[in-house]
Design an enzyme around this catalytic site. Structure first.
Site, PDB file in Angstrom:
ATOM      1  N   ARG A  56       0.860  -1.192   0.000  1.00  0.00           N
ATOM      2  CA  ARG A  56       0.000   0.000   0.000  1.00  0.00           C
ATOM      3  C   ARG A  56       0.889   1.233   0.000  1.00  0.00           C
ATOM      4  O   ARG A  56       2.108   1.137   0.146  1.00  0.00           O
ATOM      5  CB  ARG A  56      -1.030  -0.014   1.135  1.00  0.00           C
ATOM      6  CG  ARG A  56      -0.648  -0.630   2.452  1.00  0.00           C
ATOM      7  CD  ARG A  56       0.407   0.105   3.219  1.00  0.00           C
ATOM      8  NE  ARG A  56       0.122   1.512   3.330  1.00  0.00           N
ATOM      9  CZ  ARG A  56       1.023   2.434   3.567  1.00  0.00           C
ATOM     10  NH1 ARG A  56       2.315   2.107   3.717  1.00  0.00           N
ATOM     11  NH2 ARG A  56       0.719   3.693   3.661  1.00  0.00           N
ATOM     12  N   ASP A 247      -2.052  10.635  -2.448  1.00  0.00           N
ATOM     13  CA  ASP A 247      -2.416   9.562  -3.389  1.00  0.00           C
ATOM     14  C   ASP A 247      -2.684  10.101  -4.769  1.00  0.00           C
ATOM     15  O   ASP A 247      -2.572   9.377  -5.759  1.00  0.00           O
ATOM     16  CB  ASP A 247      -3.633   8.798  -2.876  1.00  0.00           C
ATOM     17  CG  ASP A 247      -3.199   7.779  -1.855  1.00  0.00           C
ATOM     18  OD1 ASP A 247      -2.964   8.161  -0.696  1.00  0.00           O
ATOM     19  OD2 ASP A 247      -3.033   6.598  -2.237  1.00  0.00           O
ATOM     20  N   ASN A 257      -5.550  12.219  -0.019  1.00  0.00           N
ATOM     21  CA  ASN A 257      -4.651  11.421   0.818  1.00  0.00           C
ATOM     22  C   ASN A 257      -5.517  10.696   1.847  1.00  0.00           C
ATOM     23  O   ASN A 257      -6.751  10.860   1.886  1.00  0.00           O
ATOM     24  CB  ASN A 257      -3.587  12.313   1.481  1.00  0.00           C
ATOM     25  CG  ASN A 257      -2.478  11.488   2.133  1.00  0.00           C
ATOM     26  OD1 ASN A 257      -1.926  10.585   1.505  1.00  0.00           O
ATOM     27  ND2 ASN A 257      -2.167  11.747   3.377  1.00  0.00           N
TER      28      ASN A 257
HETATM   29  O1  MRU Z   1      -4.631   3.135   2.103  1.00  0.00           O
HETATM   30  P1  MRU Z   1      -3.153   3.365   1.995  1.00  0.00           P
HETATM   31  O2  MRU Z   1      -2.394   2.836   3.166  1.00  0.00           O
HETATM   32  O3  MRU Z   1      -2.603   2.872   0.671  1.00  0.00           O
HETATM   33  O4  MRU Z   1      -2.992   4.950   2.014  1.00  0.00           O
HETATM   34  C1  MRU Z   1      -1.715   5.493   1.887  1.00  0.00           C
HETATM   35  C2  MRU Z   1      -1.678   6.972   1.962  1.00  0.00           C
HETATM   36  O5  MRU Z   1      -2.673   7.622   2.075  1.00  0.00           O
HETATM   37  C3  MRU Z   1      -0.323   7.613   1.797  1.00  0.00           C
HETATM   38  O6  MRU Z   1      -0.252   8.803   2.524  1.00  0.00           O
HETATM   39  C4  MRU Z   1      -0.087   7.952   0.310  1.00  0.00           C
HETATM   40  O7  MRU Z   1      -0.342   6.844  -0.502  1.00  0.00           O
HETATM   41  C5  MRU Z   1       1.289   8.456   0.065  1.00  0.00           C
HETATM   42  S1  MRU Z   1       2.507   7.180   0.181  1.00  0.00           S
HETATM   43  C6  MRU Z   1       4.024   7.888  -0.211  1.00  0.00           C
END
Ligand code: MRU
Length: 367
Positions: A56, A247, A257
């Site tokens: 993730r 994201d 995000n």
């Molecule tokens: O649901 P996730 O754990 O994939 O969410 C991750 C995030 O929101 C991070 O802050 C984002 O992907 C940036 S990672 C460099």
């Protein structure tokens, strides 16, 4: 006492061996209790790993998907060029369905699709090798971009600063070092004295399980707080800088995000605390005019009602579980990229910077 290294995060995702090798990724659902590797030999394993958050974080998801494409086409008949191109497209479409918000997933798949479409000229066998090389390049470029983000953000991490971060935008979410955490790792390397507050990040606790784990391994002074303690910490003067990951960044600078990022940004604005987002150019989506165009993933109610096995709510209560939110550009002090910091956050500044870095810049080109 043993001296801890400054950056000590095992690779979240890597390719092992040649074309007949496999993708190896840390099962992040088991951290911090267990450090286990999932070996992916088929695209379905990669799809499920992305879906269930074993891998993730936007950049790591993109890298995993690129490797998933290799796994999905490497056994294709060498004489069937037309079928190969069709298959590449099918595998890319399949992997694109794993999660909707992290733009790096679609960005990486586009790169893989373009390489796959060159099979007409290259032939199937050479294209398979080119696809593996591209997947590895995506990983190496991400590592280089993270380091460059760290260097761009390093001046923000002066002695005495206390930084709040949300979710996990560290080494586990990227090829290496992370985005939001990269300036912190480089500041630690430079011997600066600072501290970090990590929001635990309900419901899946990426801040508690992952950020606290990786910063702790690096010897960074980290304090874990419940998400709803952030405002009180700001009011008490415990926090003077916020850095999160992203994201997806829309053309106007709105940022999707992890859910809760928007609340932190509102709190930071109320307390006049600078709020930065760190993101590589692969996380920008200039075809999305504003954050309203970013699809927001909704996840299962069970994550809220009974995350990690314990019932924390009535078993049939209705839940709403958006995995991300959108922070409007006006709440951002700046966006830290591998090309420098965009501040103020305006569409012109974003377009100008990205047109100069459509591909990985020379300064961060992998060796
Ligand atoms: O649901 P996730 O754990 O994939 O969410 C991750 C995030 O929101 C991070 O802050 C984002 O992907 C940036 S990672 C460099």
């Amino acid at each position: 006492m043993t001296k801890r290294s400054t950056y000590d995060v095992p690779r979240a995702i890597d390719w092992v061996g040649g074309l007949d090798g496999h993708a190896a990724l840390i099962d992040q659902t088991l951290l911090p209790g267990k450090l286990e590797i999932i070996e992916c030999h088929a695209p379905e394993t990669v799809w499920h790993a992305i879906k269930r958050l074993s891998v993730r974080g936007a950049p790591a998801i993109g890298i995993a998907a690129a490797m998933g494409v290799v796994l999905g086409v490497r056994d294709h008949d060498e004489d069937d060029v037309a079928g190969f191109v069709t298959r590449i497209r099918g595998v890319c479409d399949y992997l694109a369905g794993a999660r909707p918000t992290a733009i790096n997933l679609f960005w990486a798949l586009d790169r893989m699709r373009k390489v796959g479409e060159s099979a007409d000229e290259l032939g199937v066998s050479a294209t398979k090798q080119a696809l593996l090389a591209e997947a590895r390049r995506i990983r190496e470029e991400d590592a280089a971009m993270c380091r460059a983000i760290g260097e761009a953000g390093l001046p923000l991490i002066q002695d005495g600063v206390a930084v709040l971060t949300h979710c996990n935008a560290g080494g586990l979410a990227t090829a290496e070092l992370g985005t939001a955490l990269a300036p912190l790792y480089l500041a630690r390397e430079a011997g600066r004295k600072f501290s970090v507050y990590a929001d635990e990040t309900r419901p899946l606790l990426q801040g508690a399980r992952l950020t606290a784990w990786e910063l702790g391994r690096a010897g960074v002074d980290v304090t874990l707080i419940c998400d709803n303690a952030a405002g009180a910490c700001m009011a008490a003067g415990r926090i003077n800088l916020v850095i999160t990951g992203a994201d997806c960044v829309a053309a106007n600078g709105d940022v999707a995000n992890k859910i809760g990022t928007y609340s932190v940004a509102v709190l930071a604005a109320a307390h006049r605390i600078p709020f930065y987002v760190a993101a590589p150019s692969s996380t920008f989506a200039l075809d999305k005019p504003t954050g309203a165009a970013i699809p927001i993933e909704e996840r299962a109610a069970a994550e809220v009602r009974s995350g990690f096995g314990a019932m924390t709510a009535p078993k049939d209560v209705r839940c709403f579980n958006p995995a991300f939110d959108v922070t409007p550009a006006r709440l951002l002090t700046g966006i830290i990229t591998e090309r420098g910091i965009i501040s103020p956050v305006r569409e012109e500044g974003i377009r100008e910077l990205l047109s100069a870095s459509a591909t990985c810049p020379d300064s961060c080109a992998p060796s």
